[in-house]
Design a protein around this motif. Structure first.
Motif, PDB file in Angstrom:
ATOM      1  N   VAL A  34     -30.521 -48.029  -2.537  1.00  0.00           N
ATOM      2  CA  VAL A  34     -31.580 -47.156  -3.036  1.00  0.00           C
ATOM      3  C   VAL A  34     -32.574 -47.953  -3.880  1.00  0.00           C
ATOM      4  O   VAL A  34     -33.802 -47.751  -3.783  1.00  0.00           O
ATOM      5  N   ALA A  41     -36.519 -48.383  -3.113  1.00  0.00           N
ATOM      6  CA  ALA A  41     -37.538 -48.049  -4.106  1.00  0.00           C
ATOM      7  C   ALA A  41     -38.507 -49.210  -4.312  1.00  0.00           C
ATOM      8  O   ALA A  41     -39.732 -49.025  -4.365  1.00  0.00           O
ATOM      9  N   THR A  95     -34.397 -54.905   2.941  1.00  0.00           N
ATOM     10  CA  THR A  95     -33.922 -53.523   2.850  1.00  0.00           C
ATOM     11  C   THR A  95     -33.303 -53.076   4.162  1.00  0.00           C
ATOM     12  O   THR A  95     -32.250 -52.418   4.169  1.00  0.00           O
ATOM     13  N   THR A 139     -32.644 -43.321   2.159  1.00  0.00           N
ATOM     14  CA  THR A 139     -34.053 -43.701   2.224  1.00  0.00           C
ATOM     15  C   THR A 139     -34.926 -42.708   1.476  1.00  0.00           C
ATOM     16  O   THR A 139     -35.833 -43.098   0.728  1.00  0.00           O
ATOM     17  N   GLY A 158     -34.467 -43.181  -2.171  1.00  0.00           N
ATOM     18  CA  GLY A 158     -35.159 -44.391  -2.592  1.00  0.00           C
ATOM     19  C   GLY A 158     -36.660 -44.201  -2.677  1.00  0.00           C
ATOM     20  O   GLY A 158     -37.318 -44.703  -3.599  1.00  0.00           O
TER      21      GLY A 158
END
Length: 463
Positions: free
Chosen positions: A84, A88, A352, A396, A399
């Motif tokens: 997460v 972000a 990611t 997702t 995040g």
């Protein structure tokens, strides 16, 4: 190391005007050692956390399924938390990158007021010690004629300044006999250049009202002016700029004969905020510009132009400025920041995606027995795949929500640091979110597909 060398080369190529020190940017030993040390420390820190957790576990706890389940859940929460955080950070960088991309695209599409394609300015420095002031106009006429004679040159003009490089006039300005501003406003500033009669035609600078200079006015040094659209609007708000009279101090005021489109007078300027004027070129200066338009590739003509100018005076100093490159230099800082943020955002997005794939694959592997039981009890395989996909999409979305505040802060910082950056519009946020969701779907598709293809007999028998 290879990527670092490539990146420093990119920075040097995108160097904005005024930042010549970036030419010295290299990957030296101290920087390389720092990067290696930081990479090793990061690997040791995050690698030591699972090892310390395993060492601290008591042997008897490893035999208790309840303790093991609790620890597995704690480890899963930690992994999802790191994912997460990655999402972000990626979202904030994508928003900032999109903001710069949009800004650069808007700046490049701004109407420049003239046609920069194929336009070149030769900065010419005549040996001042060789010519008297009254001889200089004849020398500039000869230089212009030699350039216009070349087959690759369409037309040429003489000017004391060019777009993004003009002179500055300041003092007590009077318009139609009345002073501009109050006594406490200070001197009135106008950007301007002395230009020949052909200048506006060579630049293809749009004439909005009136006319441009005639050859006779240039030859005689007549007190006439051509002003920019902004100047006409500011000094004659009710119209009537053409025919108006203005001048500085006690000088005899000149007559405005034409109004032309705005161009940026300086690299840091906004043409819509800066007053500009032009007056006929007397060409009594040793340093100025020959502006010419080229038919075909610019690079093919420049050696011939240099040779033609050196044919008039072998000691003349010549430096060429492509107007297309000059306009790009105006947004050099925005372009450099955009490319750097694009690299950072792309790297963050890749990491990611890899991290999300690893976490989803590991958790799906740990739930192999559970998935096998679900399939054995009749759960559709599509629902099983959706169960795995949903875990990645939920992470997702969380995040993105967590990264929205960070993206807002990053956007404010970028706007404060980079000139010309506008506010973040909803489209930028939407595109950044869609890119992350697409990356999440790509990262979780393979683990979800594998989970839906599990053999329930083999899965139930596994431990």
């Amino acid at each position: 190391v290879a990527l670092a060398h490539w990146g420093t080369g990119l920075i040097r190529r995108l160097r904005p005007g005024g930042l010549e020190m970036l030419y010295r940017v290299t990957v030296d030993a101290p920087v390389l050692l720092f990067a290696i040390g930081l990479s090793v420390a990061t690997g040791l820190f995050f690698g030591a956390m699972p090892a310390l957790t395993a060492v601290s576990r008591r042997a008897v706890d490893s035999l208790r399924s309840g303790v093991r389940v609790r620890e597995d859940r704690a480890a899963a929460r930690a992994r999802w938390g790191l994912v997460v955080v990655e999402i972000a950070l990626s979202f904030s960088l994508l928003v900032a990158s999109g903001l710069l991309i949009r800004t650069v695209a808007e700046l490049r599409s701004v109407d420049q007021g003239f046609e920069p394609e194929g336009l070149v300015a030769a900065s010419v420095d005549l040996p001042e010690w060789r010519y008297a002031e009254q001889e200089l106009p004849e020398m500039w006429s000869r230089l212009q004629a030699e350039v216009e004679r070349l087959p690759g040159v369409d037309r040429a003009a003489v000017a004391s300044g060019i777009p993004t490089r003009t002179g500055v006039y300041f003092g007590d300005l009077r318009v139609d006999g009345l002073p501009v501003g109050g006594p406490d406003d200070g001197p009135t500033i106008l950007f301007g250049s002395e230009v020949s009669a052909e200048y506006f035609r060579v630049l293809d600078q749009r004439l909005l009202d009136g006319r441009v200079f005639t050859p006779d006015e240039v030859r005689d040094g007549a007190d006439v002016y051509v002003v920019s659209e902004t100047t006409a609007r500011d000094l004659w708000p009710n119209g009537g700029a053409v025919g108006g009279r203005f001048g500085y101090g006690e000088d005899e005021p000149g007559v405005v004969v034409g109004v032309v489109a705005d161009v940026n007078p300086s690299p840091e300027g906004d043409a819509r905020m800066m007053r500009q004027m032009y007056n006929p070129s007397r060409a009594r200066w040793p340093q100025g510009y020959l502006v010419f338009r080229v038919d075909g590739p610019v690079a093919d003509v420049l050696p011939e132009v240099r040779a033609a100018l050196r044919g008039v005076d072998d000691d003349v100093l010549v430096e060429f400025v492509s107007m297309e490159d000059a306009l790009l230099d105006q947004i050099g800082s925005q372009r450099l920041t955009m490319h750097l943020l694009n690299v950072l955002a792309g790297t963050a997005l890749f990491l990611t995606t890899v991290g999300l794939f690893g976490v989803v694959a590991q958790i799906a592997g740990r739930r192999t027995r559970e998935i096998g039981i679900r399939i054995a009890l009749g759960a559709p395989r599509a629902r099983v795949a959706g169960l795995v996909l949903r875990s990645g999409i939920v992470a997702t979305v969380v995040g993105i929500l967590a990264g929205s505040l960070l993206a807002w802060g990053v956007g404010r910082w970028v706007r404060a640091q980079v000139p010309g950056v506008q506010g973040v519009d909803p489209l930028t946020w939407l595109v950044a979110g869609m890119v992350l969701v697409a990356a999440a779907l790509a990262a979780t598709y393979l683990p979800a597909h594998r989970a839906s293809r599990i053999d329930p007999v083999t899965a139930i028998g596994s431990d």
